[in-house]
Design a protein around this motif. Structure first.
Motif, PDB file in Angstrom:
ATOM      1  N   ARG A   8      52.276  27.038  -6.812  1.00 24.55           N
ATOM      2  CA  ARG A   8      51.872  25.806  -7.106  1.00 24.55           C
ATOM      3  C   ARG A   8      52.660  24.961  -8.236  1.00 24.55           C
ATOM      4  O   ARG A   8      53.162  25.473  -9.220  1.00 24.55           O
ATOM      5  CB  ARG A   8      50.322  25.874  -8.107  1.00 24.55           C
TER       6      ARG A   8
ATOM      7  N   ALA B 222      53.811  21.611 -10.377  1.00 23.82           N
ATOM      8  CA  ALA B 222      53.176  20.606 -11.175  1.00 23.82           C
ATOM      9  C   ALA B 222      54.161  19.454 -11.441  1.00 23.82           C
ATOM     10  O   ALA B 222      55.267  19.727 -11.545  1.00 23.82           O
ATOM     11  CB  ALA B 222      52.622  21.339 -12.530  1.00 23.82           C
TER      12      ALA B 222
ATOM     13  N   ARG C  41      45.315  16.026  -8.318  1.00 26.13           N
ATOM     14  CA  ARG C  41      45.711  15.458  -9.497  1.00 26.13           C
ATOM     15  C   ARG C  41      44.740  15.624 -10.632  1.00 26.13           C
ATOM     16  O   ARG C  41      43.403  15.667 -10.323  1.00 26.13           O
ATOM     17  CB  ARG C  41      45.958  13.846  -9.276  1.00 26.13           C
TER      18      ARG C  41
ATOM     19  N   THR D   4      48.825  14.964 -14.878  1.00 26.25           N
ATOM     20  CA  THR D   4      49.710  15.986 -13.648  1.00 26.25           C
ATOM     21  C   THR D   4      49.226  15.801 -12.530  1.00 26.25           C
ATOM     22  O   THR D   4      47.901  15.652 -12.274  1.00 26.25           O
ATOM     23  CB  THR D   4      49.514  17.283 -14.468  1.00 26.25           C
TER      24      THR D   4
ATOM     25  N   TYR E  95      49.459  18.174  -8.968  1.00 24.36           N
ATOM     26  CA  TYR E  95      49.919  19.345  -8.492  1.00 24.36           C
ATOM     27  C   TYR E  95      50.081  19.408  -6.900  1.00 24.36           C
ATOM     28  O   TYR E  95      49.695  18.510  -6.184  1.00 24.36           O
ATOM     29  CB  TYR E  95      48.834  20.259  -8.784  1.00 24.36           C
TER      30      TYR E  95
ATOM     31  N   GLN F  19      49.982  22.673  -4.289  1.00 28.03           N
ATOM     32  CA  GLN F  19      49.424  23.846  -3.997  1.00 28.03           C
ATOM     33  C   GLN F  19      49.970  24.240  -2.780  1.00 28.03           C
ATOM     34  O   GLN F  19      49.651  23.690  -1.835  1.00 28.03           O
ATOM     35  CB  GLN F  19      47.966  24.141  -3.976  1.00 28.03           C
TER      36      GLN F  19
END
Length: 129
Positions: free
Chosen positions: A19, A21, A72, A78, A80, A82
């Motif tokens: 994942r 970020a 998000r 942040t 992300y 995945q």
């Protein structure tokens, strides 16, 4: 100072997950669309995914659709990515980018590299056994 910082990259075996970020500092991501890109040596940077500021409009490159998920958390400033079912061909430096344009429709076309205003420094993802 406006800055995007990617994290979460690393070495993973084929079929594994990571994942990523993308955290913003110096500005709030609430008003920004965010994109994820990747680049391998000798190749152009390619778009992986993008998401609108509201998190509703998003899209993926065909090569990652069904395996990657963008999301998000505006409270954490942040976004992300995945990544599941990773393949050796996913090996690249992954970058996030932000800009204030709106992405329209449920599955918007992700703008190309030149259209994004702010960029992070990238995080390396290596998929290898």
């Amino acid at each position: 100072q406006l800055q995007l910082v990617e994290s979460g990259g690393g070495l993973v075996q084929p079929g594994g997950s990571l994942r990523l970020a993308c955290e913003a500092s110096g500005f709030t991501l609430d008003y920004y669309s965010v994109g994820w890109f990747r680049q391998t040596p000798g190749k152009e940077r390619e778009v992986v995914s993008c998401i609108n500021n509201n998190g509703v409009s998003l899209n993926y490159a065909d090569s990652v659709r069904g395996r990657f998920t963008i999301s998000r958390d505006n409270a954490k400033n942040t976004v992300y990515l995945q990544m599941n079912g990773l393949k050796p061909e996913d090996t690249a430096v992954y970058y996030c980018a932000a800009s204030t344009f709106a992405l329209l429709g449920p599955f918007p076309m992700c703008p190309t590299e030149s259209e994004w205003r702010y960029w992070g420094q990238g995080t390396q993802v290596t998929v290898s056994s």
